[in-house]
Design a protein around this motif. Sequence first.
Motif, PDB file in Angstrom:
ATOM      1  N   PRO A 133       0.814  -1.227   0.000  1.00 30.33           N
ATOM      2  CA  PRO A 133       0.000   0.000   0.000  1.00 30.33           C
ATOM      3  C   PRO A 133       0.841   1.268   0.000  1.00 30.33           C
ATOM      4  CG  PRO A 133      -0.146  -1.132   2.114  1.00 30.33           C
ATOM      5  CD  PRO A 133       0.557  -2.046   1.187  1.00 30.33           C
ATOM      6  N   VAL A 134       2.012   1.228   0.660  1.00 31.93           N
ATOM      7  CA  VAL A 134       2.912   2.385   0.634  1.00 31.93           C
ATOM      8  C   VAL A 134       3.384   2.640  -0.790  1.00 31.93           C
ATOM      9  CG1 VAL A 134       5.049   3.369   1.546  1.00 31.93           C
ATOM     10  CG2 VAL A 134       3.643   1.890   2.994  1.00 31.93           C
ATOM     11  N   GLN A 135       3.711   1.557  -1.500  1.00 28.06           N
ATOM     12  CA  GLN A 135       4.153   1.671  -2.893  1.00 28.06           C
ATOM     13  C   GLN A 135       3.049   2.229  -3.779  1.00 28.06           C
ATOM     14  OE1 GLN A 135       6.540   1.938  -4.622  1.00 28.06           O
ATOM     15  NE2 GLN A 135       6.797   0.535  -6.326  1.00 28.06           N
ATOM     16  N   PHE A 136       1.826   1.837  -3.516  1.00 29.70           N
ATOM     17  CA  PHE A 136       0.702   2.324  -4.325  1.00 29.70           C
ATOM     18  C   PHE A 136       0.544   3.845  -4.170  1.00 29.70           C
ATOM     19  CE2 PHE A 136      -3.743   2.914  -5.543  1.00 29.70           C
ATOM     20  CZ  PHE A 136      -3.814   2.109  -6.672  1.00 29.70           C
ATOM     21  N   ILE A 137       0.666   4.323  -2.938  1.00 27.37           N
ATOM     22  CA  ILE A 137       0.576   5.766  -2.682  1.00 27.37           C
ATOM     23  C   ILE A 137       1.768   6.487  -3.302  1.00 27.37           C
ATOM     24  CG2 ILE A 137       0.574   7.521  -0.876  1.00 27.37           C
ATOM     25  CD1 ILE A 137      -0.841   5.454   0.922  1.00 27.37           C
ATOM     26  N   LEU A 138       2.951   5.891  -3.155  1.00 27.43           N
ATOM     27  CA  LEU A 138       4.150   6.496  -3.724  1.00 27.43           C
ATOM     28  C   LEU A 138       4.086   6.515  -5.250  1.00 27.43           C
ATOM     29  CD1 LEU A 138       6.769   7.721  -2.656  1.00 27.43           C
ATOM     30  CD2 LEU A 138       7.850   5.485  -2.898  1.00 27.43           C
ATOM     31  N   GLY A 139       3.502   5.474  -5.841  1.00 27.83           N
ATOM     32  CA  GLY A 139       3.340   5.443  -7.294  1.00 27.83           C
ATOM     33  C   GLY A 139       2.451   6.568  -7.785  1.00 27.83           C
ATOM     34  N   ASP A 140       1.401   6.855  -7.041  1.00 25.95           N
ATOM     35  CA  ASP A 140       0.540   7.986  -7.395  1.00 25.95           C
ATOM     36  C   ASP A 140       1.315   9.295  -7.310  1.00 25.95           C
ATOM     37  OD1 ASP A 140      -2.259   9.189  -7.771  1.00 25.95           O
ATOM     38  OD2 ASP A 140      -1.609  10.142  -5.910  1.00 25.95           O
ATOM     39  N   SER A 141       2.195   9.405  -6.314  1.00 25.59           N
ATOM     40  CA  SER A 141       3.000  10.622  -6.142  1.00 25.59           C
ATOM     41  C   SER A 141       3.979  10.810  -7.295  1.00 25.59           C
ATOM     42  CB  SER A 141       3.749  10.564  -4.811  1.00 25.59           C
ATOM     43  OG  SER A 141       4.638  11.640  -4.670  1.00 25.59           O
ATOM     44  N   ILE A 142       4.633   9.715  -7.725  1.00 29.15           N
ATOM     45  CA  ILE A 142       5.615   9.858  -8.805  1.00 29.15           C
ATOM     46  C   ILE A 142       4.917  10.155 -10.132  1.00 29.15           C
ATOM     47  CG2 ILE A 142       5.756   7.406  -9.457  1.00 29.15           C
ATOM     48  CD1 ILE A 142       8.719   7.787  -9.888  1.00 29.15           C
ATOM     49  N   ALA A 143       3.704   9.635 -10.325  1.00 31.72           N
ATOM     50  CA  ALA A 143       2.954   9.978 -11.539  1.00 31.72           C
ATOM     51  C   ALA A 143       2.650  11.471 -11.570  1.00 31.72           C
ATOM     52  CB  ALA A 143       1.665   9.167 -11.596  1.00 31.72           C
ATOM     53  N   ARG A 144       2.359  12.018 -10.402  1.00 25.94           N
ATOM     54  CA  ARG A 144       2.099  13.464 -10.340  1.00 25.94           C
ATOM     55  C   ARG A 144       3.388  14.255 -10.557  1.00 25.94           C
ATOM     56  NH1 ARG A 144      -0.714  12.901  -6.362  1.00 25.94           N
ATOM     57  NH2 ARG A 144      -2.600  12.426  -7.515  1.00 25.94           N
ATOM     58  N   LEU A 184      -5.106  -5.415  -2.813  1.00 30.73           N
ATOM     59  CA  LEU A 184      -6.225  -6.223  -2.316  1.00 30.73           C
ATOM     60  C   LEU A 184      -5.718  -7.502  -1.656  1.00 30.73           C
ATOM     61  CD1 LEU A 184      -8.760  -5.847  -5.279  1.00 30.73           C
ATOM     62  CD2 LEU A 184      -8.762  -4.638  -3.087  1.00 30.73           C
ATOM     63  N   LEU A 185      -4.704  -8.122  -2.252  1.00 33.27           N
ATOM     64  CA  LEU A 185      -4.131  -9.339  -1.675  1.00 33.27           C
ATOM     65  C   LEU A 185      -3.490  -9.042  -0.326  1.00 33.27           C
ATOM     66  CD1 LEU A 185      -3.534 -12.359  -2.168  1.00 33.27           C
ATOM     67  CD2 LEU A 185      -1.374 -11.655  -3.224  1.00 33.27           C
ATOM     68  N   ALA A 186      -2.779  -7.921  -0.223  1.00 34.46           N
ATOM     69  CA  ALA A 186      -2.159  -7.533   1.044  1.00 34.46           C
ATOM     70  C   ALA A 186      -3.209  -7.242   2.108  1.00 34.46           C
ATOM     71  CB  ALA A 186      -1.263  -6.306   0.829  1.00 34.46           C
ATOM     72  N   LEU A 187      -4.318  -6.608   1.710  1.00 33.45           N
ATOM     73  CA  LEU A 187      -5.402  -6.335   2.664  1.00 33.45           C
ATOM     74  C   LEU A 187      -6.053  -7.629   3.142  1.00 33.45           C
ATOM     75  CD1 LEU A 187      -7.098  -3.212   1.021  1.00 33.45           C
ATOM     76  CD2 LEU A 187      -5.655  -3.264   3.068  1.00 33.45           C
ATOM     77  N   TRP A 188      -6.239  -8.573   2.236  1.00 34.28           N
ATOM     78  CA  TRP A 188      -6.777  -9.887   2.603  1.00 34.28           C
ATOM     79  C   TRP A 188      -5.894 -10.527   3.678  1.00 34.28           C
ATOM     80  CZ3 TRP A 188      -7.878 -14.170  -1.627  1.00 34.28           C
ATOM     81  CH2 TRP A 188      -8.480 -15.276  -1.019  1.00 34.28           C
ATOM     82  N   TYR A 189      -4.606 -10.521   3.431  1.00 35.18           N
ATOM     83  CA  TYR A 189      -3.651 -11.096   4.381  1.00 35.18           C
ATOM     84  C   TYR A 189      -3.715 -10.370   5.724  1.00 35.18           C
ATOM     85  CZ  TYR A 189       0.962 -12.333   6.300  1.00 35.18           C
ATOM     86  OH  TYR A 189       1.987 -12.750   7.101  1.00 35.18           O
ATOM     87  N   GLY A 190      -3.716  -9.030   5.677  1.00 31.21           N
ATOM     88  CA  GLY A 190      -3.712  -8.245   6.901  1.00 31.21           C
ATOM     89  C   GLY A 190      -4.977  -8.429   7.714  1.00 31.21           C
TER      90      GLY A 190
END
Length: 494
Positions: A240-251, A346-352
Motif C-alpha cells: 500500500p505504501v508503494q501504491f501511494i508512492l506510485g501515485d505521487s511519482i505519476a504526479r 487487495l491481496l495484502a489487505l486480505w492477508y492483513g
Amino acid sequence: MLTSVQLLADAPAQLLPARELMAFTLASHIILVPLGVALPFITLVMHYRGLRHQDSTALLLARRWSAVMAVQFAVGVVTGTVLSFEFGLLWPGLMGRWGDVFGIGFGVEAWAFFLEAVLIAIYLYGWRRLKPRTHFLLALPLPAAALLGAFGILAANSWMNTPQGFSLDSEGNPVDVNVWKAIFTPMFGPQYWHFVLAMLVTAGYVVAGVYAVGWLRGRRDRYHRLGFAVPFTVAAVATPVQFILGDSIARSVFHKQPVKFAAMEIVWKTDTRVPEYLFGRLHSDGSVSGGIKVPLLDSVLAGFSPDTKVIGLTSVPADERPTATQATIAHWAFDLMVMIGSVLVLLALWYGLVWLRHRRLPASKWFYRSAACAGVASVVAVECGWVATEVGRQPWIVYQNMRVAEAVTSTRSTSLWIMFGVVLVVYVFIFGSFLAVLLKMSTRWWLADARQAAEGPAHAPEADTPYGPRAPVPAGDAPAAADSTDGPSGDGRP
C-alpha cells in the motif's frame, strides 16, 4: 506535421537493433534486480528472528536464502557487466558528450557492487565459522550496499529524465558541472523510493510464492509457514505504501515531464476535464480506439480537480514527442503496472485482515494460489514501469537535450542484429543455468529435510542450527557422508 512513418524513415538504420538489444538486456537484468536489492534485507529479517527467538527454522531459512543470494549475485554480475559495456558500445554519443555529468552514478554503483560482493562472501562464509552475533552484525551493511547500488543507477536514470547541474558552451557541450545537482535531480527522490519499494514488494512476493506453491502441494509444516510469512509480510506492508508512492511519482511526471505524462495517459490535445482511458490505442490523428473511457478522471488524478489542465502531445512538434505507437506502448505499460499494483493491494489487505482478526495465516487455497501468482505479477509490474519510463521519454535519451538517434553507434545495423542474436543465445543459457542451479539446490534441501524427518523428531530440520557443531551422524550412514561435499555444513545445506 511529420507522421510516425516519416520519423522512423529518418532514423539511422542502427537505431532499431541498438534499441532492441538494449531493451532485451535491460529487461533480462531487471528480473534479477529485486533479489539483489531486497533479498539481503528479507534474509536479515529472518536471520534476526532466528537469533532473537533462538529459532533454528528461521536460521535454516536465512542460511538457504543466503545461498540463493550468492547465486543470484553471480548471475547479476554477468548481465550487469553486459549492460555497462552496451552503454559505451551502443550509445557512444551519450557517453562521449554527457559522461562527465551523469557518470558519477555509475561510479557509485561500481563501488557498491564491489562492497556487496565482499559482504556476501563474508556472510556466506560466516555460517558455522563466526559467533552468531558477530556474523549477523557483519551482514548488517549488506542491505545498505544493495541500496547504494540502486542509488547510483537511479541517479543516472533520473538525470536522463530531468537533466540539470551543468551549463552549455558555445558548441553545445556541457561545462561547469555541479555533481550534487546532477545527482539530486527533481525526479531522483520520487523515482528512487518508488524503485526501492518496488524491489521490496517484488522480492517479498517472489520468495513467498515459492512457499505458497509448497503449501498448495500439501507441505504445511512450520518451515513452509515461516518461509511464506516473513517475506509475504514484508511485501504486504510495502504494497500500500508503494501504491501511494506510485501515485505521487505519476504526479511528479505530470509537473516535470508533461509530454511523457501525456504519452502515458494518451492525451492528444492540451485541455481541462480530460478523461482517463483504461488501455485503448492512440492513433496518429489523435483518436483513441478501444479501452474504457472514464470522464474527467485524468484531470482529477493529475491535480485533484476536473479543471486541471493536462498538457497534450500536440503541445510540442512531432519530432519532439513519442509517436502514437510509442505513446500506446507507454500507456499500456503504465495501466498494466497500476492494475497489478491494485490487485496486490487487495491481496495484502486480505492477508492483513485475516492476521488482525485471527492471528494466523489465511487458510484459503485461493489466497495461496493468488500469492503464488503475485511474484510473477510483481516482476511484470517492474518491467512495465521501466517500459513506461523509457518509452515515454522518446525521442530523447537526455530529455530535451539529446535525441536517441544522435547518441546511437555508427556500427552497421547488420552487425548489431548479429550481436543481438548472440546475446539472446547466451542469455538463454545463463538464465537456464540459473534456474537449473536453483532447482538443484531446492531438490537437495527437500531431500535432506525428508531424510532427517524420517529419522525422527530429534533429527527434524529445525533441530540442526547453522551455528555450533552439527547434529551427530549415525555410523555407516553412507548418504550423509556423500553429502559432505554439498556445502560447508556437510549436511546437504549451503
